[in-house]
Motif scaffolding. Structure first.
Motif, PDB file in Angstrom:
ATOM      1  N   GLY A  46      78.234 -27.295  44.752  1.00  0.00           N
ATOM      2  CA  GLY A  46      79.348 -26.330  43.979  1.00  0.00           C
ATOM      3  C   GLY A  46      80.927 -25.702  44.750  1.00  0.00           C
ATOM      4  N   GLY A  47      80.659 -25.679  45.683  1.00  0.00           N
ATOM      5  CA  GLY A  47      82.366 -25.405  45.863  1.00  0.00           C
ATOM      6  C   GLY A  47      83.746 -26.549  45.923  1.00  0.00           C
ATOM      7  N   LEU A  48      83.251 -28.070  45.330  1.00  0.00           N
ATOM      8  CA  LEU A  48      84.233 -28.959  45.329  1.00  0.00           C
ATOM      9  C   LEU A  48      85.711 -28.674  45.215  1.00  0.00           C
ATOM     10  CD1 LEU A  48      84.107 -31.574  46.085  1.00  0.00           C
ATOM     11  CD2 LEU A  48      83.615 -32.271  43.582  1.00  0.00           C
ATOM     12  N   THR A  49      85.984 -27.732  44.523  1.00  0.00           N
ATOM     13  CA  THR A  49      87.077 -27.435  43.879  1.00  0.00           C
ATOM     14  C   THR A  49      87.928 -26.997  44.679  1.00  0.00           C
ATOM     15  OG1 THR A  49      87.054 -27.517  41.652  1.00  0.00           O
ATOM     16  CG2 THR A  49      88.614 -26.503  42.069  1.00  0.00           C
ATOM     17  N   ASP A  50      86.791 -25.697  44.661  1.00  0.00           N
ATOM     18  CA  ASP A  50      88.310 -25.065  46.213  1.00  0.00           C
ATOM     19  C   ASP A  50      88.423 -26.064  47.612  1.00  0.00           C
ATOM     20  OD1 ASP A  50      88.437 -23.009  44.807  1.00  0.00           O
ATOM     21  OD2 ASP A  50      85.965 -21.815  45.655  1.00  0.00           O
ATOM     22  N   TRP A  51      87.583 -26.286  48.058  1.00  0.00           N
ATOM     23  CA  TRP A  51      87.502 -27.125  48.865  1.00  0.00           C
ATOM     24  C   TRP A  51      88.076 -27.834  48.488  1.00  0.00           C
ATOM     25  CZ3 TRP A  51      86.546 -32.887  50.076  1.00  0.00           C
ATOM     26  CH2 TRP A  51      86.783 -33.239  51.621  1.00  0.00           C
ATOM     27  N   LEU A  52      88.871 -29.065  47.969  1.00  0.00           N
ATOM     28  CA  LEU A  52      89.711 -30.173  47.698  1.00  0.00           C
ATOM     29  C   LEU A  52      91.351 -29.370  47.520  1.00  0.00           C
ATOM     30  CD1 LEU A  52      88.237 -32.295  44.248  1.00  0.00           C
ATOM     31  CD2 LEU A  52      88.662 -33.088  46.805  1.00  0.00           C
ATOM     32  N   GLU A  53      91.166 -28.374  47.068  1.00  0.00           N
ATOM     33  CA  GLU A  53      92.633 -27.082  47.191  1.00  0.00           C
ATOM     34  C   GLU A  53      92.746 -27.821  48.672  1.00  0.00           C
ATOM     35  OE1 GLU A  53      94.547 -27.152  43.976  1.00  0.00           O
ATOM     36  OE2 GLU A  53      93.872 -27.604  43.474  1.00  0.00           O
ATOM     37  N   LYS A  54      91.754 -26.444  49.800  1.00  0.00           N
ATOM     38  CA  LYS A  54      92.044 -26.487  51.001  1.00  0.00           C
ATOM     39  C   LYS A  54      92.867 -27.746  51.843  1.00  0.00           C
ATOM     40  CE  LYS A  54      88.557 -22.258  51.197  1.00  0.00           C
ATOM     41  NZ  LYS A  54      87.616 -22.390  51.989  1.00  0.00           N
ATOM     42  N   LEU A  55      92.181 -28.829  51.254  1.00  0.00           N
ATOM     43  CA  LEU A  55      91.785 -30.386  51.701  1.00  0.00           C
ATOM     44  C   LEU A  55      93.754 -30.409  51.142  1.00  0.00           C
ATOM     45  CD1 LEU A  55      90.861 -32.609  53.238  1.00  0.00           C
ATOM     46  CD2 LEU A  55      90.217 -33.530  51.519  1.00  0.00           C
ATOM     47  N   ALA A  56      94.002 -30.500  50.210  1.00  0.00           N
ATOM     48  CA  ALA A  56      95.906 -30.748  48.910  1.00  0.00           C
ATOM     49  C   ALA A  56      96.236 -30.260  50.319  1.00  0.00           C
ATOM     50  CB  ALA A  56      95.595 -30.725  48.182  1.00  0.00           C
ATOM     51  N   ASP A  57      96.251 -28.847  50.434  1.00  0.00           N
ATOM     52  CA  ASP A  57      97.383 -27.876  51.505  1.00  0.00           C
ATOM     53  C   ASP A  57      97.046 -29.132  52.623  1.00  0.00           C
ATOM     54  OD1 ASP A  57      97.047 -25.967  49.440  1.00  0.00           O
ATOM     55  OD2 ASP A  57      95.693 -24.465  50.386  1.00  0.00           O
ATOM     56  N   LYS A  58      96.324 -29.109  53.257  1.00  0.00           N
ATOM     57  CA  LYS A  58      96.474 -29.416  54.491  1.00  0.00           C
ATOM     58  C   LYS A  58      96.832 -31.396  54.445  1.00  0.00           C
ATOM     59  CE  LYS A  58      93.042 -31.181  58.541  1.00  0.00           C
ATOM     60  NZ  LYS A  58      92.638 -30.347  58.973  1.00  0.00           N
ATOM     61  N   ALA A  59      96.846 -31.333  53.461  1.00  0.00           N
ATOM     62  CA  ALA A  59      97.601 -33.032  53.483  1.00  0.00           C
ATOM     63  C   ALA A  59      99.219 -32.734  53.626  1.00  0.00           C
ATOM     64  CB  ALA A  59      97.121 -33.553  52.335  1.00  0.00           C
ATOM     65  N   GLU A  60      99.371 -31.166  52.501  1.00  0.00           N
ATOM     66  CA  GLU A  60     100.675 -30.869  52.386  1.00  0.00           C
ATOM     67  C   GLU A  60     102.042 -30.708  54.022  1.00  0.00           C
ATOM     68  OE1 GLU A  60     101.143 -30.207  47.534  1.00  0.00           O
ATOM     69  OE2 GLU A  60     100.383 -28.379  49.753  1.00  0.00           O
ATOM     70  N   GLN A  61     100.663 -29.879  54.921  1.00  0.00           N
ATOM     71  CA  GLN A  61     101.209 -29.867  55.844  1.00  0.00           C
ATOM     72  C   GLN A  61     100.512 -30.597  56.770  1.00  0.00           C
ATOM     73  OE1 GLN A  61      98.102 -26.432  56.202  1.00  0.00           O
ATOM     74  NE2 GLN A  61      98.525 -25.511  54.534  1.00  0.00           N
ATOM     75  N   GLU A  62      99.652 -31.621  57.148  1.00  0.00           N
ATOM     76  CA  GLU A  62      99.812 -32.557  57.840  1.00  0.00           C
ATOM     77  C   GLU A  62     100.485 -33.854  57.864  1.00  0.00           C
ATOM     78  OE1 GLU A  62      96.104 -31.060  59.272  1.00  0.00           O
ATOM     79  OE2 GLU A  62      96.577 -29.200  59.834  1.00  0.00           O
ATOM     80  N   LEU A  63     100.884 -34.667  56.705  1.00  0.00           N
ATOM     81  CA  LEU A  63     100.663 -35.224  56.240  1.00  0.00           C
ATOM     82  C   LEU A  63     102.068 -35.786  55.572  1.00  0.00           C
ATOM     83  CD1 LEU A  63      97.267 -36.947  54.273  1.00  0.00           C
ATOM     84  CD2 LEU A  63      98.011 -37.424  57.095  1.00  0.00           C
ATOM     85  N   ASP A  64     102.820 -36.773  56.321  1.00  0.00           N
ATOM     86  CA  ASP A  64     104.318 -37.273  55.463  1.00  0.00           C
ATOM     87  C   ASP A  64     104.258 -37.820  54.632  1.00  0.00           C
ATOM     88  OD1 ASP A  64     106.294 -38.154  54.901  1.00  0.00           O
ATOM     89  OD2 ASP A  64     107.060 -38.347  56.801  1.00  0.00           O
ATOM     90  N   LEU A  65     103.668 -37.472  53.137  1.00  0.00           N
ATOM     91  CA  LEU A  65     103.450 -37.758  51.677  1.00  0.00           C
ATOM     92  C   LEU A  65     104.751 -38.648  51.688  1.00  0.00           C
ATOM     93  CD1 LEU A  65     101.757 -34.944  50.121  1.00  0.00           C
ATOM     94  CD2 LEU A  65     100.656 -37.089  51.411  1.00  0.00           C
ATOM     95  N   ASP A  66     105.344 -38.261  52.115  1.00  0.00           N
ATOM     96  CA  ASP A  66     106.686 -39.115  50.815  1.00  0.00           C
ATOM     97  C   ASP A  66     106.432 -40.453  51.890  1.00  0.00           C
ATOM     98  OD1 ASP A  66     108.134 -37.382  49.738  1.00  0.00           O
ATOM     99  OD2 ASP A  66     108.778 -36.118  51.135  1.00  0.00           O
ATOM    100  N   ALA A  67     106.285 -40.441  53.357  1.00  0.00           N
ATOM    101  CA  ALA A  67     106.016 -41.712  54.513  1.00  0.00           C
ATOM    102  C   ALA A  67     105.598 -42.794  53.685  1.00  0.00           C
ATOM    103  CB  ALA A  67     106.326 -41.747  55.831  1.00  0.00           C
ATOM    104  N   ILE A  68     103.881 -41.868  52.991  1.00  0.00           N
ATOM    105  CA  ILE A  68     103.018 -42.341  52.156  1.00  0.00           C
ATOM    106  C   ILE A  68     103.295 -42.991  51.418  1.00  0.00           C
ATOM    107  CG2 ILE A  68     100.531 -42.571  51.781  1.00  0.00           C
ATOM    108  CD1 ILE A  68      99.750 -40.502  54.017  1.00  0.00           C
ATOM    109  N   LEU A  69     103.893 -42.633  50.565  1.00  0.00           N
ATOM    110  CA  LEU A  69     104.387 -42.972  49.069  1.00  0.00           C
ATOM    111  C   LEU A  69     104.981 -44.474  49.460  1.00  0.00           C
ATOM    112  CD1 LEU A  69     104.919 -40.091  47.263  1.00  0.00           C
ATOM    113  CD2 LEU A  69     103.110 -41.494  46.823  1.00  0.00           C
ATOM    114  N   ALA A  70     105.696 -44.294  50.145  1.00  0.00           N
ATOM    115  CA  ALA A  70     106.565 -45.268  50.636  1.00  0.00           C
ATOM    116  C   ALA A  70     106.315 -46.644  51.130  1.00  0.00           C
ATOM    117  CB  ALA A  70     107.760 -44.978  51.443  1.00  0.00           C
ATOM    118  N   THR A  71     104.794 -46.225  51.976  1.00  0.00           N
ATOM    119  CA  THR A  71     104.395 -48.115  52.384  1.00  0.00           C
ATOM    120  C   THR A  71     103.858 -48.506  50.837  1.00  0.00           C
ATOM    121  OG1 THR A  71     102.417 -46.900  52.361  1.00  0.00           O
ATOM    122  CG2 THR A  71     103.756 -46.716  54.068  1.00  0.00           C
ATOM    123  N   ALA A  72     103.150 -47.991  49.647  1.00  0.00           N
ATOM    124  CA  ALA A  72     102.411 -48.179  48.901  1.00  0.00           C
ATOM    125  C   ALA A  72     103.447 -49.873  47.996  1.00  0.00           C
ATOM    126  CB  ALA A  72     102.263 -47.063  47.480  1.00  0.00           C
TER     127      ALA A  72
END
Length: 447
Positions: free
Chosen positions: A201-227
């Motif tokens: 039931g709370g999937l949308t909110d949970w995914l938003e929080k997960l996206a926040d965590k990814a932005e804070q703790e993952l190097d998204l640019d570096a991960i994209l560069a590996t593809a």
């Protein structure tokens, strides 16, 4: 333009692959990246979460069940109109059957065949510098499986992050993110894995929080560069190979049960049925709906009927309509669907509930026994799945047991992925068939 791809993998199940995959998909979609996804191996639940984020069918890539032309066809579908395909690994990166090489069902088979770089997720809880040898071992184990970097998961503190990051750097690999340990369980689970996306039931909110965590703790640019760009698949897409391995539509209009009790229909089956010109017509047994009378076949997928046995037993219109449908048109049940086609289903509390009665067996969830693994099924008679002696590949994953075998003709002879003879399975009575076996593909007979 060819899409790029990366794989999220780990040394074992439960290491955080799904969390990292969903976090990446949610964060990159927020950035405006057109993302697609696929899951290696047989699994329904994780691809449903992928689909909830991407808005695209959840697809599977399995090197044991699917020959190379079919793998290429599924991967081609996954990259349509997307910039990046994120492939989530099942189990551990190198886990699969012992043989044959390159077709063991291991995630590494997919990474090697299509040149997909791996983002390795390491659960570092309870470890310090020892993560360095683990990372190096995975990076050097198979030369054609490129490990592009490491995400450290369940990191306890800044000091823990420094220790583990230093060890990974000493192993010659970049650290692409450090996910801090969080109390509690991010997603609820049950006996076949995560609770389904449709039930969260709370999937949308949970995914938003997960996206926040990814932005804070993952190097998204570096991960994209590996593809890396996916290779040209055209030489595998044309010809008889992929078509011969696809399960053809079981009818022109296919009534498919779809609700919280029935949801385990592989995305590539429905996609290719539609591409072949068939129409998939959903209905809900839990809402006491029967198959549309205009349909030419009915498919009851797996799912969780044992959690809804009482409600299904009271769905008189569903059962009557299904019984009437089966007098003139084929009906097939996989796993949970097979349980509902039988005489009765015993729930976890040991209470028996009356099912559709179209086959003679009865099943129990109270007497649990895990059945898990790859399967090859050889059909014993002509049926909705194909002509007699056709071979199909797929898997079993269930805890239910057969209480009463019934007296129906068996549907198929079954062998395990390693060739072990498992005997006859399922049942066939008139136009009704079913078994615990989930089909992913046919074994091509190109002779």
């Amino acid at each position: 333009m060819t899409a790029r791809a990366l794989m999220v993998a780990a040394p074992r199940s439960g290491g955080g692959k799904t969390t990292v995959t969903l976090a990446l998909l949610a964060a990159l979609k927020r950035r405006g990246v057109r993302v697609g996804a696929a899951k290696t191996g047989p699994d329904y639940i994780d691809p449903a979460f992928h689909a909830a984020i991407t808005g695209r069918p959840g697809l599977n890539l399995d090197s044991w069940c699917m020959p190379p032309p079919l793998l290429a066809t599924v991967l081609q579908a996954a990259q349509q109109d997307v910039d990046l395909v994120v492939v989530e690994s099942a189990m551990g990166l190198f886990d699969g059957l012992v043989a044959p090489e390159g077709a063991r069902g291991a995630p590494a088979d997919i990474a090697a065949r299509f040149g997909i770089p791996v983002v390795l997720v390491l659960d570092v809880s309870g470890q310090g510098q020892s993560v360095g040898p683990i990372a190096k071992g995975f990076a050097t184990w198979q030369a054609d499986v490129p490990v592009a970097g490491v995400v450290l998961n369940r990191v306890a503190s800044p000091r823990h992050a420094r220790l583990t990051s230093g060890a990974v750097h000493a192993a010659g690999l970049p650290v692409l993110g450090t996910l801090l340990r969080q109390p509690g369980q991010p997603l609820p689970e049950r006996h076949l894995g995560l609770v389904q996306a449709r039930e969260h039931g709370g999937l949308t909110d949970w995914l938003e929080k997960l996206a926040d965590k990814a932005e804070q703790e993952l190097d998204l640019d570096a991960i994209l560069a590996t593809a890396r760009p996916l290779p040209d698949l055209s030489h595998l897409l044309h010809g008889a190979g992929a078509q011969a391995a696809m399960l053809p539509p079981p009818g022109q209009r296919i009534a498919v049960a779809e609700d919280d009790a029935f949801s385990f229909l592989y995305g590539h089956l429905a996609l290719f049925w539609r591409q072949a010109g068939a129409e998939v017509v959903p209905f809900s047994p839990l809402a006491d709906q029967g198959p549309d009378p205009s349909c030419t076949a009915c498919w009851l997928p797996g799912g969780y009927p044992e959690l809804h046995a009482g409600q299904l037993a009271q769905a008189e219109h569903f059962k009557t309509a299904l019984q009437h449908f089966a007098t003139t048109r084929p009906v097939h049940g996989e796993c949970g669907g097979y349980m509902v086609l039988g005489q009765g289903l015993e729930d976890a509390q040991g209470q028996r509930h009356q099912m559709a009665g179209l086959l003679g067996h009865a099943t129990s969830f109270a007497r649990r026994k895990l059945n898990l693994g790859y399967r090859e099924a050889t059909l014993q008679m002509d049926c909705l799945l194909g002509p007699a002696r056709s071979r199909l590949r797929g898997h079993e994953f269930h805890y239910a047991s057969v209480l009463e075998p019934g007296a129906d003709q068996p549907l198929a002879a079954l062998t395990a992925g390693d060739g072990t003879d498992l005997g006859l399975c399922g049942g066939q009575r008139g136009l009704v068939t079913g078994s615990f076996f989930h089909v992913l593909a046919r074994v091509p007979d190109l002779t």
